[in-house]
Design a protein around this motif. Sequence first.
Motif, PDB file in Angstrom:
ATOM      1  N   ALA A 256      -6.800   3.185   1.447  1.00 13.49           N
ATOM      2  CA  ALA A 256      -6.027   4.399   1.144  1.00 13.49           C
ATOM      3  C   ALA A 256      -4.848   4.551   2.106  1.00 13.49           C
ATOM      4  N   ARG A 257      -5.038   4.145   3.351  1.00 15.25           N
ATOM      5  CA  ARG A 257      -3.984   4.247   4.357  1.00 15.25           C
ATOM      6  C   ARG A 257      -2.903   3.184   4.158  1.00 15.25           C
ATOM      7  N   SER A 258      -3.286   1.956   3.821  1.00 13.79           N
ATOM      8  CA  SER A 258      -2.304   0.867   3.757  1.00 13.79           C
ATOM      9  C   SER A 258      -1.626   0.714   2.393  1.00 13.79           C
ATOM     10  N   LEU A 259      -2.312   1.084   1.329  1.00 16.43           N
ATOM     11  CA  LEU A 259      -1.804   0.822  -0.018  1.00 16.43           C
ATOM     12  C   LEU A 259      -0.445   1.458  -0.329  1.00 16.43           C
ATOM     13  N   PRO A 260      -0.181   2.704   0.055  1.00 16.91           N
ATOM     14  CA  PRO A 260       1.136   3.275  -0.282  1.00 16.91           C
ATOM     15  C   PRO A 260       2.308   2.479   0.290  1.00 16.91           C
ATOM     16  N   ALA A 261       2.201   2.035   1.537  1.00 16.56           N
ATOM     17  CA  ALA A 261       3.307   1.283   2.143  1.00 16.56           C
ATOM     18  C   ALA A 261       3.420  -0.112   1.529  1.00 16.56           C
ATOM     19  N   ILE A 262       2.290  -0.746   1.253  1.00 12.03           N
ATOM     20  CA  ILE A 262       2.334  -2.072   0.618  1.00 12.03           C
ATOM     21  C   ILE A 262       2.937  -1.956  -0.777  1.00 12.03           C
ATOM     22  N   ALA A 263       2.544  -0.924  -1.510  1.00 14.43           N
ATOM     23  CA  ALA A 263       3.099  -0.706  -2.855  1.00 14.43           C
ATOM     24  C   ALA A 263       4.600  -0.445  -2.790  1.00 14.43           C
ATOM     25  N   ALA A 264       5.042   0.332  -1.805  1.00 12.82           N
ATOM     26  CA  ALA A 264       6.475   0.615  -1.658  1.00 12.82           C
ATOM     27  C   ALA A 264       7.250  -0.662  -1.324  1.00 12.82           C
ATOM     28  N   ALA A 265       6.688  -1.490  -0.424  1.00 10.13           N
ATOM     29  CA  ALA A 265       7.339  -2.756  -0.075  1.00 10.13           C
ATOM     30  C   ALA A 265       7.407  -3.670  -1.290  1.00 10.13           C
ATOM     31  N   THR A 266       6.347  -3.682  -2.078  1.00  6.22           N
ATOM     32  CA  THR A 266       6.305  -4.505  -3.294  1.00  6.22           C
ATOM     33  C   THR A 266       7.344  -4.032  -4.304  1.00  6.22           C
ATOM     34  N   ALA A 267       7.444  -2.731  -4.472  1.00  2.00           N
ATOM     35  CA  ALA A 267       8.412  -2.172  -5.425  1.00  2.00           C
ATOM     36  C   ALA A 267       9.844  -2.491  -5.016  1.00  2.00           C
TER      37      ALA A 267
ATOM     38  N   ILE B 114       6.270 -16.173 -10.813  1.00  2.00           N
ATOM     39  CA  ILE B 114       6.046 -15.858  -9.408  1.00  2.00           C
ATOM     40  C   ILE B 114       6.625 -16.980  -8.541  1.00  2.00           C
ATOM     41  N   SER B 115       7.535 -16.627  -7.628  1.00  2.00           N
ATOM     42  CA  SER B 115       8.167 -17.626  -6.757  1.00  2.00           C
ATOM     43  C   SER B 115       7.584 -17.625  -5.342  1.00  2.00           C
ATOM     44  N   ALA B 116       6.968 -16.509  -4.950  1.00  2.00           N
ATOM     45  CA  ALA B 116       6.370 -16.407  -3.616  1.00  2.00           C
ATOM     46  C   ALA B 116       5.162 -15.479  -3.703  1.00  2.00           C
ATOM     47  N   ILE B 117       4.241 -15.670  -2.776  1.00  2.00           N
ATOM     48  CA  ILE B 117       3.031 -14.853  -2.757  1.00  2.00           C
ATOM     49  C   ILE B 117       2.835 -14.317  -1.349  1.00  2.00           C
ATOM     50  N   SER B 118       2.519 -13.038  -1.280  1.00  2.00           N
ATOM     51  CA  SER B 118       2.268 -12.365  -0.019  1.00  2.00           C
ATOM     52  C   SER B 118       0.850 -11.810  -0.056  1.00  2.00           C
ATOM     53  N   VAL B 119       0.116 -11.981   1.031  1.00  2.00           N
ATOM     54  CA  VAL B 119      -1.274 -11.531   1.103  1.00  2.00           C
ATOM     55  C   VAL B 119      -1.427 -10.566   2.268  1.00  2.00           C
ATOM     56  N   PHE B 120      -2.029  -9.425   2.002  1.00  5.45           N
ATOM     57  CA  PHE B 120      -2.333  -8.442   3.042  1.00  5.45           C
ATOM     58  C   PHE B 120      -3.824  -8.151   3.022  1.00  5.45           C
ATOM     59  N   GLN B 121      -4.390  -7.929   4.190  1.00  2.66           N
ATOM     60  CA  GLN B 121      -5.722  -7.362   4.245  1.00  2.66           C
ATOM     61  C   GLN B 121      -5.562  -5.850   4.195  1.00  2.66           C
ATOM     62  N   ASP B 122      -6.635  -5.149   3.872  1.00  6.80           N
ATOM     63  CA  ASP B 122      -6.537  -3.711   3.635  1.00  6.80           C
ATOM     64  C   ASP B 122      -6.333  -2.861   4.884  1.00  6.80           C
ATOM     65  N   ASP B 123      -6.386  -3.451   6.070  1.00  7.34           N
ATOM     66  CA  ASP B 123      -6.295  -2.648   7.290  1.00  7.34           C
ATOM     67  C   ASP B 123      -4.968  -2.797   8.027  1.00  7.34           C
ATOM     68  N   VAL B 124      -3.940  -3.317   7.359  1.00  6.08           N
ATOM     69  CA  VAL B 124      -2.665  -3.545   8.034  1.00  6.08           C
ATOM     70  C   VAL B 124      -1.763  -2.319   7.964  1.00  6.08           C
ATOM     71  N   GLU B 125      -0.835  -2.273   8.902  1.00  7.33           N
ATOM     72  CA  GLU B 125       0.248  -1.300   8.846  1.00  7.33           C
ATOM     73  C   GLU B 125       1.486  -2.067   8.415  1.00  7.33           C
ATOM     74  N   VAL B 126       2.144  -1.574   7.380  1.00  8.93           N
ATOM     75  CA  VAL B 126       3.252  -2.314   6.781  1.00  8.93           C
ATOM     76  C   VAL B 126       4.489  -1.432   6.740  1.00  8.93           C
ATOM     77  N   ASP B 127       5.600  -1.983   7.188  1.00  9.47           N
ATOM     78  CA  ASP B 127       6.882  -1.318   7.043  1.00  9.47           C
ATOM     79  C   ASP B 127       7.373  -1.584   5.625  1.00  9.47           C
ATOM     80  N   GLU B 128       7.986  -0.606   5.007  1.00 13.72           N
ATOM     81  CA  GLU B 128       8.446  -0.766   3.627  1.00 13.72           C
ATOM     82  C   GLU B 128       9.508  -1.854   3.473  1.00 13.72           C
ATOM     83  N   GLN B 129      10.135  -2.271   4.572  1.00 11.24           N
ATOM     84  CA  GLN B 129      11.153  -3.324   4.530  1.00 11.24           C
ATOM     85  C   GLN B 129      10.568  -4.722   4.721  1.00 11.24           C
ATOM     86  N   THR B 130       9.268  -4.816   4.956  1.00 11.31           N
ATOM     87  CA  THR B 130       8.636  -6.092   5.290  1.00 11.31           C
ATOM     88  C   THR B 130       8.988  -7.207   4.318  1.00 11.31           C
TER      89      THR B 130
END
Length: 160
Positions: A16-27, A88-104
Amino acid sequence: MIGVIVTTYNRPAALARSLPAIAAATAQVGGQLLVVDDGSNLVDALENKGITLGIKERRADYLHLPVNRGLACALNVGLCHFLADKDISAISVFQDDVEVDEQTLTVIEDLRLFYPDALFTGHSAKEHAVTASLSLCDVGIELRAACRATHIHAAVPVWR
């Protein structure tokens, strides 16, 4: 297009904590997001915290594996999902406990222009020597000979 995998297991609060930022970076990079749940027995907890609703709102796919087989299995399932997609040209993998900047992902995709065959990670460790340092968009970046990771990003041919 970038495929983004988030692996999770029995940590609804972390997701719940990491998903919003990962989703924003993905978008920001127009990517596709896939949450691979490695057999969590907390599906009700995910529902109670609104995480599955959050996943749907972010137009992410959610794949619940029936049995916990470990991170490697969840990772392989997600990789197989995206490696089968010719767009798909590239793949990014995150574990659920990361802190992600939206620019990542934007920064990493810019770096891939210069280092197309590199494997990018988002966790540094002092035991791995720095081979070069640079700055991109005011983000400090270290190139290392090896690195452990809670985030891994590479072009599809590197994953293959």
